[in-house]
Motif scaffolding. Sequence first.
Motif, PDB file in Angstrom:
ATOM      1  N   ASP A 432       0.788  -1.236   0.000  1.00  0.00           N
ATOM      2  CA  ASP A 432       0.000   0.000   0.000  1.00  0.00           C
ATOM      3  C   ASP A 432       0.817   1.281   0.000  1.00  0.00           C
ATOM      4  N   HIS A 433       2.081   1.176  -0.222  1.00  0.00           N
ATOM      5  CA  HIS A 433       2.866   2.413  -0.263  1.00  0.00           C
ATOM      6  C   HIS A 433       2.813   3.073  -1.641  1.00  0.00           C
ATOM      7  N   GLY A 434       2.161   2.383  -2.589  1.00  0.00           N
ATOM      8  CA  GLY A 434       1.910   3.037  -3.864  1.00  0.00           C
ATOM      9  C   GLY A 434       2.681   2.502  -5.069  1.00  0.00           C
ATOM     10  N   LYS A 435       3.162   1.287  -4.995  1.00  0.00           N
ATOM     11  CA  LYS A 435       3.935   0.719  -6.113  1.00  0.00           C
ATOM     12  C   LYS A 435       3.105   0.688  -7.394  1.00  0.00           C
ATOM     13  N   THR A 436       1.931   0.085  -7.268  1.00  0.00           N
ATOM     14  CA  THR A 436       1.106  -0.084  -8.455  1.00  0.00           C
ATOM     15  C   THR A 436       0.689   1.268  -9.006  1.00  0.00           C
ATOM     16  N   ARG A 437       0.349   2.139  -8.099  1.00  0.00           N
ATOM     17  CA  ARG A 437      -0.113   3.459  -8.522  1.00  0.00           C
ATOM     18  C   ARG A 437       1.002   4.195  -9.262  1.00  0.00           C
ATOM     19  N   ASN A 533       6.701   8.661  -1.298  1.00  0.00           N
ATOM     20  CA  ASN A 533       5.382   8.824  -1.928  1.00  0.00           C
ATOM     21  C   ASN A 533       4.351   9.434  -0.968  1.00  0.00           C
ATOM     22  N   LYS A 534       3.245   9.779  -1.538  1.00  0.00           N
ATOM     23  CA  LYS A 534       2.075  10.301  -0.819  1.00  0.00           C
ATOM     24  C   LYS A 534       2.397  11.598  -0.082  1.00  0.00           C
ATOM     25  N   ASP A 536       1.278  14.207  -0.796  1.00  0.00           N
ATOM     26  CA  ASP A 536       0.063  15.025  -0.771  1.00  0.00           C
ATOM     27  C   ASP A 536      -0.776  14.746   0.470  1.00  0.00           C
ATOM     28  N   VAL A 537      -0.512  13.648   1.114  1.00  0.00           N
ATOM     29  CA  VAL A 537      -1.341  13.267   2.252  1.00  0.00           C
ATOM     30  C   VAL A 537      -0.979  14.095   3.478  1.00  0.00           C
ATOM     31  N   SER A 569       4.076  12.299  -5.519  1.00  0.00           N
ATOM     32  CA  SER A 569       2.719  11.846  -5.237  1.00  0.00           C
ATOM     33  C   SER A 569       2.317  11.022  -6.450  1.00  0.00           C
ATOM     34  N   ALA A 570       2.286   9.716  -6.250  1.00  0.00           N
ATOM     35  CA  ALA A 570       1.946   8.840  -7.371  1.00  0.00           C
ATOM     36  C   ALA A 570       0.522   9.123  -7.819  1.00  0.00           C
ATOM     37  N   LYS A 571      -0.302   9.514  -6.843  1.00  0.00           N
ATOM     38  CA  LYS A 571      -1.709   9.744  -7.153  1.00  0.00           C
ATOM     39  C   LYS A 571      -1.873  10.944  -8.084  1.00  0.00           C
TER      40      LYS A 571
HETATM   41  N1  LIG Z   1      -3.052  10.189  -1.457  1.00  0.00           N
HETATM   42  C1  LIG Z   1      -2.306   9.377  -2.114  1.00  0.00           C
HETATM   43  N2  LIG Z   1      -2.669   8.104  -2.200  1.00  0.00           N
HETATM   44  C2  LIG Z   1      -1.856   7.268  -2.871  1.00  0.00           C
HETATM   45  C3  LIG Z   1      -0.671   7.699  -3.460  1.00  0.00           C
HETATM   46  N3  LIG Z   1      -0.086   6.624  -4.061  1.00  0.00           N
HETATM   47  C4  LIG Z   1      -0.877   5.581  -3.842  1.00  0.00           C
HETATM   48  N4  LIG Z   1      -1.956   5.956  -3.134  1.00  0.00           N
HETATM   49  C5  LIG Z   1      -3.039   5.118  -2.687  1.00  0.00           C
HETATM   50  O1  LIG Z   1      -2.529   4.126  -1.813  1.00  0.00           O
HETATM   51  C6  LIG Z   1      -3.258   2.920  -1.973  1.00  0.00           C
HETATM   52  C7  LIG Z   1      -2.282   1.828  -2.248  1.00  0.00           C
HETATM   53  O2  LIG Z   1      -1.635   2.054  -3.443  1.00  0.00           O
HETATM   54  P1  LIG Z   1      -1.107   0.894  -4.354  1.00  0.00           P
HETATM   55  O3  LIG Z   1      -0.461   1.503  -5.535  1.00  0.00           O
HETATM   56  O4  LIG Z   1      -2.150  -0.110  -4.567  1.00  0.00           O
HETATM   57  O5  LIG Z   1      -0.025   0.311  -3.366  1.00  0.00           O
HETATM   58  P2  LIG Z   1       0.869  -0.932  -3.559  1.00  0.00           P
HETATM   59  O6  LIG Z   1       2.154  -0.634  -2.902  1.00  0.00           O
HETATM   60  O7  LIG Z   1       0.899  -1.282  -4.993  1.00  0.00           O
HETATM   61  O8  LIG Z   1       0.081  -1.982  -2.715  1.00  0.00           O
HETATM   62  P3  LIG Z   1       0.100  -3.544  -2.856  1.00  0.00           P
HETATM   63  O9  LIG Z   1      -0.153  -3.859  -4.282  1.00  0.00           O
HETATM   64  O10 LIG Z   1      -0.994  -3.992  -1.942  1.00  0.00           O
HETATM   65  O11 LIG Z   1       1.449  -3.974  -2.380  1.00  0.00           O
HETATM   66  C8  LIG Z   1      -4.196   3.146  -3.134  1.00  0.00           C
HETATM   67  O12 LIG Z   1      -5.445   3.432  -2.643  1.00  0.00           O
HETATM   68  C9  LIG Z   1      -3.631   4.346  -3.840  1.00  0.00           C
HETATM   69  O13 LIG Z   1      -4.605   5.107  -4.498  1.00  0.00           O
HETATM   70  C10 LIG Z   1      -0.323   9.066  -3.360  1.00  0.00           C
HETATM   71  O14 LIG Z   1       0.688   9.556  -3.830  1.00  0.00           O
HETATM   72  N5  LIG Z   1      -1.167   9.860  -2.651  1.00  0.00           N
END
Ligand SMILES: Nc1nc2c(ncn2[C@@H]2O[C@H](COP(=O)(O)OP(=O)(O)OP(=O)(O)O)[C@@H](O)[C@H]2O)c(=O)[nH]1
Length: 927
Positions: A432-437, A533-534, A536-537, A569-571
């Motif tokens: 959930d640290h945002g890899k996929t995003r 990452n994040k 913006d949060v 901010s990946a988002k």
């Molecule tokens: N506000 C904010 N949310 C983010 C950011 N990057 C990712 N998220 C959110 O964080 C959550 C997890 O992001 P993912 O990209 O699924 O994280 P991951 O590391 O791929 O997670 P896993 O696949 O479970 O290992 C999602 O709801 C994203 O929308 C960001 O830069 N800012």
Amino acid sequence: MPKARVYELAKELGVDSKTVLEKLKDMGEFVKSASSTVEAPVVRRLKAAFPKQDEHAGSTDRAPAPKPAPHKPAARQEAPKPAAPRPAAPKPGQQHHATSAKPGPQRPRRANGNEERPNRSNNNRSNNANAPRGNAPKPGQHHAPRPSAPTPGPKGGRANGNANASGNASAHTPRPGNNPFNRKQGMHVPTPGDIPRPHPMARPTVNNNERRGGRPGQRGGSNFRGGRGGQGAPKPGQWGQHRQGAGSGNNHSGGSRFGGNSGGFQHNNGPSNGPSRGGGRGRGGAAGAFGRQGGKSSKARKNRLAKRHEYEEIKAPVIGGVRIPKGNGQTIKLRQGASLADLAEKINVNPAALVTVLFHLGEMATATQSLDEATFQILGDEIGWNIKIVSAEEEDKELLQQFDIDLEAEELQEDEDLKPRPPVVTVMGHVDHGKTRLLDTIRKTNVIDREAGGITQRIGAYQVTVDLDGEDRKITFLDTPGHEAFTAMRARGAEITDIAIIIVAADDGVMPQTVEAINHAQSAHVPIVVAVNKIDVEGANPDKVRGQLTEFGLVPEEYGGDTMFVDISAKYGTNVDKLLEAVLLTADAELDLRANPDMDARGATIEARLDKGRGAVATVLVQSGTLHVGDAIVAGTSYGRVRAMLDENGNNMEAALPSTPVQVLGLTSVPTAGDLFLVAPDDRTARQIAEKRQATERAAQLAKRRKVVSLESLKEQFAKAEIDMLNIVIKGDSSGSVEALEDSLMKIEVSDEVGIQVIHRGVGAITQNDVNLASVDKAVIIGFNVRPNRQVADLAEREGVEIKYYSVIYKAIEDIEASLKGMLKPEYEEVTTSHSEIREIFRSSKFGNIAGVMVLDGEVKRGTKARILRDGVATVNDLEISSLRRFKDDVKSVTEGYEAGINLGSFNDIEIGDIIETFEMREIERK
Ligand SMILES: Nc1nc2c(ncn2[C@@H]2O[C@H](COP(=O)(O)OP(=O)(O)OP(=O)(O)O)[C@@H](O)[C@H]2O)c(=O)[nH]1
């Protein structure tokens, strides 16, 4: 020597041609059909694999020779030379010969027919490495004349083949009678010389003798032999005299003779060689073989041989009741999955003797059972050999070398041939640290920028173009985030990542998987760029992350370190461009990313799956060279021709340069992620490499499955036999789903008594092979989004193999869990069914004592188990109500409150006042 044809062999072995063809395939030999010919060494191995017939085979096998019966004599005759006291001498010579032949420039391989391929390859090898061959002289040997091995002319070698028997080797004239491959016959006779005889086929021998090969064109066998002979020569403890003789004979003939005439001759008479000696003698010997006029009286020689043999036998240490000639600590290489029979062949002893020795050491194994390295080492220590199991990688390298593909050599490219290539990046970090995003954002940004309107599809990797100081630079991203994929790839030998982006959420900080990811990257020596990452949060604290990471050696540049940190901010896409720049800058600063695009492509498989319409679809990453449509490729055990290549946007490509990920269509089966791929010179080579790998894989799998039972653990093993294993074969539509399913299944724990064993897994439809395997191992087949065709389904039905189909993993898990519960042995509990008090005892001469009872509670039934309670204590437990009467009638049961007559069979020790308690064992339902 006429080569044997498969159907002839089948006849001889008393099996059908198909069985022989299959066996040959398992042995890694490529034989097309029943009418194909098979080289002599292969014939020998084949016969060894069909033990029963061996004897006959031996004799029939073009052996006019003396037949098995009088082993020894036969041997002797054939190999008169060995008789010579100095066994060493002759051999070496021969070896050389062989050698000489080899050097020949030509690529024998091509010349030969298929069947010979293996040999050839070896030969090849040998060719390349004359020198090495020199090493051949194993341990004990004296290889004298090595160098002399003059005969260069490969051709000669080949040409001669046997014909030349005369060579120094004359003694061993290769005439059929002396056929060295017949070793079965004379096998028991110990020979000094030849311990480390290389497997006749291509197999590598001790100490890299791999190089030894025979020449392609020629009788592979003989060649080898020669080599072998040379080597082992001096060893005393050895058995199998003929070997020597025979081998050498042949060898020479081929090798030296023509090729380097002069050389060849030299050998013969030549002073230099051991052979020379062998030569003279040998000649006589050879002649003797035909006629008998050899040098000395053959009787005398026989005597000497017999004595020597006796002496050696006496000298050989007795281990576990058998005499085994001891090695001198020489190294023997065996491939994974090797058995005692393989070892026996290499060190030239009887496999049965090894079985006995191993048994003596507390391990039980059959001669043909695959053993693991530890077992071989224990055995090797005992019998004086250093046994090495060649790793899969090494073995694969050797395999490729047989096809003239030397990956190591390719790594040493000329500087001017190298061109810059894009870095390959993996994104790792905590959940959930945002890899996929981040990966999505990067891809989308790029698509919007460059391929407006293009539809991207996930193919496992993609490339983006970044403008760095006005220059368009590419970066390749692996689209499977997480360090699991990274490690899985590495585990398969695919080191494809150049740079790791470690992503850390600024609102969460460093977490366990962040640390794992860092460790993985660092242990792979992959430079790291940190994406904080994040940002913006609310509550995001990038500085805290920087501080935390310094503990792991990641010191930000701004703090004087050398790791680039970028707050993103990946988002929202904030600073993602800066992150990409940081990747390029890090690559430029720390790596020399260059590859030669002008060569056959090499790389790794990133993802692969079976597509209904297009067949096997694999995404590969080209690491060096250029992949073209039409190239013949091998990826792991899959092969094919590149029918089409697509990039992540679905565009057709004609060529893929280094660091380019590309989807390849045209493989005949689905490779596994992480499999290295390479372009082969032609389709046939590609197929042969893949088939050889398949054979190796099968052998390795068998090795894993058949575990040795040690005496100490025997009891344990028996106990374990009570554990029921649910064997499973998993077939799925993609390697990802198969792995996921296997992982989940392995996590199921029902009880200590039952377990799951995945005996085979693979991508693609359920095949006949799967069903056969399942039928042999009593396994259930799980088809995850795949089905068998009609014939295979019919076969499964006929064989009683259960195939279960799923498209949802949890459903499969539920079902398997339920099956496991069903496999639990039923648990029983004792339920008391009645108590009856003995009020009278009637004595009958016919029936013994009959208890007249009053049923106090429950119901007494005939046939139920009973015990006697005397003063509240159970005296006897395992009785049975053998007859039950109400007055004079036999009844099945009597209930509470009634009187009855009970007879307890032969048990008569009852007293008035005893209570007869009846009970039943009832199954308890498992939860
Ligand atoms: N506000 C904010 N949310 C983010 C950011 N990057 C990712 N998220 C959110 O964080 C959550 C997890 O992001 P993912 O990209 O699924 O994280 P991951 O590391 O791929 O997670 P896993 O696949 O479970 O290992 C999602 O709801 C994203 O929308 C960001 O830069 N800012």
